[in-house]
Each structure stands twice: as C-alpha cells, then as structure tokens.
Write an enzyme that holds these catalytic residues in place. Structure first.
Site: not given
Length: 283
Positions: A110, A147, A149, A226
């Site tokens: 990120h 991931d 996200h 995740d």
C-alpha cells in the site's frame, strides 16, 4: 525453498493493531524446522529511493507523519528498512533459481511513490523489483498480488513501466477502494464478497494468462493471506488448502520466483503460508 527472516521484525507493535508480531512469530515457529532460513540486511536509503520520493523517506525516517492505521512507532524506519531488505534478499535468492519467501513485517504493497498507509511504510516488493531491473538482473518481471486488498502502492509505482506487469486479485469495495479495472500494465481482478475457491482459482487462471503473455523472466508475489475465510478484515472464502492450489499454479509457470508477506490476520495465517509453500514446491 528458503525463508528470509529476522527476529528484529518482531520487536515493534501497536496495542490492538491487527498487524501484530504474533502473526509472524507463529509462522516462524511452524516453519523453522521445515525450511532453510536466510537473514536479511537493512535496505539502503538509495534502494528506497528507487521507488519512493525523498520526501516520503525523510518523513518515515524522522517519524513526521500521521496515519491511524500506520502509526509513527519508535524506530519504525529501521524496522521498515529491514523488511525491505528481506524482499531484496528473497529476490537475490530467486536469481539462483531457488524459491524464496520473505517472512517479514511491516508489509508494503500500500506504500506508493509519495504516500504510506494500510500498515505499509515502504513498498518492499517494489523496491526489490526495481533493484533487479536497475542492476540489469532481469528485463521483465511479473508481479502477482494475491492479498485481499488491492496493492494501490505497487500500482502507483509501476504504472506505465514496460518492464513490469502487475496483476492483482482483491476484494472489491474495501480498503483502499481502488483496482476496479485494468489500467495500462496493471491488470486488476476485483472479487465479490464470499468469492469461493472455485471462482477464485478460475479468475487466477485468467490473471496468469496475462503474465504468460508478458513473458517475464521472474515472478514476484505479494503474498497476502487475508482472502482466507476466517480473516477478520475481509470477507472472501478461501480455505487453507486453497493456498496450496495457488502455489501450484504459480510454480507451474516454471520461472524463478520470490514471495513477500503482505497481509493475513487470522490465527491460522501460519497454516496458510505453509500450504502456499507446499504448493510452490509441487508446482
């Protein structure tokens, strides 16, 4: 398969924060008798500057930033540098045609050219990839981000870079609310909540066709776990065994590969990581 790890990454924490040292410590305890380990060195400032602005590096170095999810903890610059160093070490091991996994924290995907967030200070995998390219070790590299996200920082760094193809499978509608369509060399595959293993693997096959067509010399994996059904921060529906199947598909590409830990916050993160590694070795 070699695992890159330093106990230094377990030294920091924020009370109640999901990105805790326990998540990595439990994985280390499960894996330490099963795999060969290697130690990373701190990334150099010049390495960070391959993908990040001087302003961002100085903000982290001096602790002059505010982000609720990504706190300015004591000595965080040092911890972030060695996590980047873990990714660099893993990439170096992959050059020797040995799969490698950087079991380090904080995560990184990120963090963009001039921003941090989402538990990420510097973009570990992006620095490692940029360093390989800058040093002439590879000319083309594919990044696969599993991931849950979207890796908005990785996309920000490598958008329109002809040496990199970025593909991401991630849940739609959650942080960071990006990655809803393909953009240039960034191929995004947003997933609906409760996406099953069957659907996920089908979409992964589509994503990997982009990688194959790109003809990279190496694969770098942003290995978040995740998308597991019991993860407290997301709502996808993968099983532990799903990660073994993902690993097999990546291993079947037949290319040098390194992976870097991103997210994954369930108590069974260690089992998901182990399943992924088994799959890579069997791919």
């Amino acid at each position: 398969m070699k695992i890159v790890f330093s106990p230094k990454c377990l030294e920091y924490h924020a009370i109640g924060h999901p990105e805790s040292p326990e998540r990595v410590a439990s994985a280390y305890e499960l894996l330490r008798r099963k795999y060969e380990f290697a130690k990373p060195r701190d990334a150099r400032e010049n390495d960070l500057l391959l993908v990040h602005s001087k302003e961002l590096v100085m903000q982290v170095k001096k602790g002059r930033f505010f982000d609720v999810d990504t706190p300015a903890l004591p000595n965080i610059y040092s911890y972030a540098k060695i996590s980047v160093g873990g990714a660099i070490k893993a990439s170096q091991l992959a050059l020797k045609h040995d799969y490698a996994f950087s079991l380090m924290r904080p995560p990184g995907h990120h963090a963009g050219k001039n921003f941090l967030g989402g538990f990420c200070y510097f973009n570990n995998i992006a620095v490692a990839v940029a360093k390989l390219i800058q040093e002439g070790k590879v000319a083309r590299i594919g990044i696969v981000d599993i991931d849950a996200h979207h890796g908005n920082g990785t996309q920000d760094i490598f958008m329109h870079n002809d040496s990199v193809l970025y593909v991401s499978l991630h849940q739609a509608g959650i942080f960071p609310l990006s990655g809803m369509k393909h953009e240039a060399n960034c191929k995004n595959f947003p997933l609906q909540p409760n996406t099953s293993e069957r659907v996920y693997l089908k979409i992964l096959d589509k994503a990997l066709k982009h990688i194959v067509a790109f003809r990279p010399e190496m694969i770098a994996v942003s290995a978040g776990f995740d998308a597991y059904k019991k993860d407290p921060l997301t709502s996808l529906a993968l099983e532990i065994e799903s990660y073994e199947k993902i690993g097999k598909k990546l291993g079947a590409l037949g290319l040098p590969l390194f992976a870097v830990l991103e997210g994954g916050y369930s108590h069974e993160l260690c089992k998901c990581i182990h399943a992924f590694m088994r799959g890579l070795e069997d791919g």
